[in-house]
Write an enzyme that holds these catalytic residues in place. Sequence first.
Site, PDB file in Angstrom:
ATOM      1  N   ARG A  25      25.341  13.817   5.910  1.00 51.34           N
ATOM      2  CA  ARG A  25      25.221  13.079   4.643  1.00 51.34           C
ATOM      3  C   ARG A  25      25.704  13.915   3.454  1.00 51.34           C
ATOM      4  O   ARG A  25      25.188  13.789   2.345  1.00 51.34           O
ATOM      5  CB  ARG A  25      23.781  12.619   4.380  1.00 51.34           C
ATOM      6  CG  ARG A  25      23.247  11.620   5.389  1.00 51.34           C
ATOM      7  CD  ARG A  25      22.000  10.919   4.842  1.00 51.34           C
ATOM      8  NE  ARG A  25      21.232  10.335   5.929  1.00 51.34           N
ATOM      9  CZ  ARG A  25      19.944  10.587   6.167  1.00 51.34           C
ATOM     10  NH1 ARG A  25      19.281  11.419   5.387  1.00 51.34           N
ATOM     11  NH2 ARG A  25      19.319  10.013   7.166  1.00 51.34           N
ATOM     12  N   ARG A  29      24.764   9.907  -1.867  1.00 51.29           N
ATOM     13  CA  ARG A  29      24.003   9.656  -3.084  1.00 51.29           C
ATOM     14  C   ARG A  29      23.609  10.910  -3.859  1.00 51.29           C
ATOM     15  O   ARG A  29      23.206  10.821  -5.017  1.00 51.29           O
ATOM     16  CB  ARG A  29      22.745   8.844  -2.738  1.00 51.29           C
ATOM     17  CG  ARG A  29      23.066   7.421  -2.300  1.00 51.29           C
ATOM     18  CD  ARG A  29      21.821   6.678  -1.887  1.00 51.29           C
ATOM     19  NE  ARG A  29      21.253   7.216  -0.663  1.00 51.29           N
ATOM     20  CZ  ARG A  29      20.097   6.809  -0.141  1.00 51.29           C
ATOM     21  NH1 ARG A  29      19.377   5.892  -0.770  1.00 51.29           N
ATOM     22  NH2 ARG A  29      19.660   7.324   0.990  1.00 51.29           N
ATOM     23  N   ARG A  38      31.416   4.452  -5.821  1.00 47.44           N
ATOM     24  CA  ARG A  38      30.763   3.738  -4.724  1.00 47.44           C
ATOM     25  C   ARG A  38      30.714   2.234  -4.912  1.00 47.44           C
ATOM     26  O   ARG A  38      30.934   1.452  -3.971  1.00 47.44           O
ATOM     27  CB  ARG A  38      29.348   4.320  -4.542  1.00 47.44           C
ATOM     28  CG  ARG A  38      28.368   3.484  -3.780  1.00 47.44           C
ATOM     29  CD  ARG A  38      28.688   3.418  -2.285  1.00 47.44           C
ATOM     30  NE  ARG A  38      27.521   2.932  -1.590  1.00 47.44           N
ATOM     31  CZ  ARG A  38      27.130   1.660  -1.530  1.00 47.44           C
ATOM     32  NH1 ARG A  38      27.858   0.731  -2.139  1.00 47.44           N
ATOM     33  NH2 ARG A  38      26.043   1.304  -0.882  1.00 47.44           N
ATOM     34  N   ASP A  74      28.931   4.519   8.964  1.00 45.89           N
ATOM     35  CA  ASP A  74      27.524   4.313   9.288  1.00 45.89           C
ATOM     36  C   ASP A  74      27.412   3.973  10.766  1.00 45.89           C
ATOM     37  O   ASP A  74      28.338   3.390  11.344  1.00 45.89           O
ATOM     38  CB  ASP A  74      26.931   3.182   8.447  1.00 45.89           C
ATOM     39  CG  ASP A  74      25.416   3.125   8.550  1.00 45.89           C
ATOM     40  OD1 ASP A  74      24.904   2.444   9.468  1.00 45.89           O
ATOM     41  OD2 ASP A  74      24.739   3.787   7.741  1.00 45.89           O
ATOM     42  N   TYR A 150      17.627  -0.120  16.235  1.00 45.79           N
ATOM     43  CA  TYR A 150      17.763  -0.904  15.016  1.00 45.79           C
ATOM     44  C   TYR A 150      17.993  -2.384  15.328  1.00 45.79           C
ATOM     45  O   TYR A 150      17.442  -3.268  14.658  1.00 45.79           O
ATOM     46  CB  TYR A 150      18.920  -0.378  14.172  1.00 45.79           C
ATOM     47  CG  TYR A 150      18.613   0.891  13.419  1.00 45.79           C
ATOM     48  CD1 TYR A 150      17.547   0.952  12.526  1.00 45.79           C
ATOM     49  CD2 TYR A 150      19.397   2.034  13.578  1.00 45.79           C
ATOM     50  CE1 TYR A 150      17.264   2.117  11.825  1.00 45.79           C
ATOM     51  CE2 TYR A 150      19.126   3.204  12.874  1.00 45.79           C
ATOM     52  CZ  TYR A 150      18.052   3.244  12.012  1.00 45.79           C
ATOM     53  OH  TYR A 150      17.774   4.403  11.315  1.00 45.79           O
TER      54      TYR A 150
END
Length: 345
Positions: A25, A29, A38, A74, A150
């Site tokens: 990562r 952010r 973004r 992702d 998920y």
Amino acid sequence: MTDTAPFIAAANGETARHTPVWFMRQAGRSLPEYHEVRGEGSILHAIKQPDVSTEITLQPVRRYGVDAAVLYSDIVVPPHAVGFGIDVQPGTGPVAEQPFRSRADLDRLRPLDWDDISYVIDTVDLLVAELSSDVPLLAFAGAPFTVGSYLIEGRPSKDYRYTKAMMHTDPVLFGDVMERLATSAVTFIDAQLQHGARAFQLFDSWAGSLNRADYEHFVLPHSRRVFNELSERHPGVPGIHFGIGCDHLLESMNTVGNRVLGLDWRTTITDARRRLGDDLVVQGNLDPSLVLAGTKPAVAGAEAVLADNAGHPGHIFNLGHGVHQHSDPSVLQAVVDLVHERTAQ
């Protein structure tokens, strides 16, 4: 010709010019420049814009001087791309409005095709043209179990109740889900490698929620298949196997054909090599919370990781998990500089 990029050298257990550094990562952010490009909405929308995804991937390389670029993507891109019905909700994570609960749901998880991920391939092409030979692009995918959890849970979970229930009440269906997701992971990583990525990581982030017997029976064969098929298609390309809270699974996770084993901050490098062999190539493993604590604790933690590695050439420096969104970029810069300076040959 031998690849002299520090990351590749270390992944092969060879002496590099310095210990390579990258952060899971690292593009995201925590960077102010990320927020400038973004845009709004789901991360999956940004990923579908090759120019945006390329810029975000390159930002930490420019800022920190890290030794690898990891594709801005992702782990749910493949099931999203085939129309399963999953998105990433800001502040929550992957959410499927209709979770996978029965055999009929297999129809929503059709095989991944390169046409489904043309925007990912376009991004890889742009990045390979931009990156220097010293900074490889890392491909990645989610491991079958983590992606499957998920889809089955429908959102991030603390107990994986539906996933474990399917495992034990309908093991045939669970195996079919894992098989389909393993095929998807191979296709996803293969596309990235064929277009110029030079290493890959398989994230089995939530495998640590399983006991060792269940992991070895229900999960390990499918992760092994991913590594084996990619090794056949791309001989010599280093693969990293990584999970969170997996200390009890390390012996098993290191049998899939991986070149590198990622460690979270709970396991020392010394202990991992004691258990798995002195030639073990490791990635890690500074506690991400130390970065949040400030420069002094983070640098001290980085020095402790380097001391734990004891000069072994097979070390890729990373955090024990991803960069937290509230991390101060100047702290990460101090960690990169410290590792490069302390280990320069």
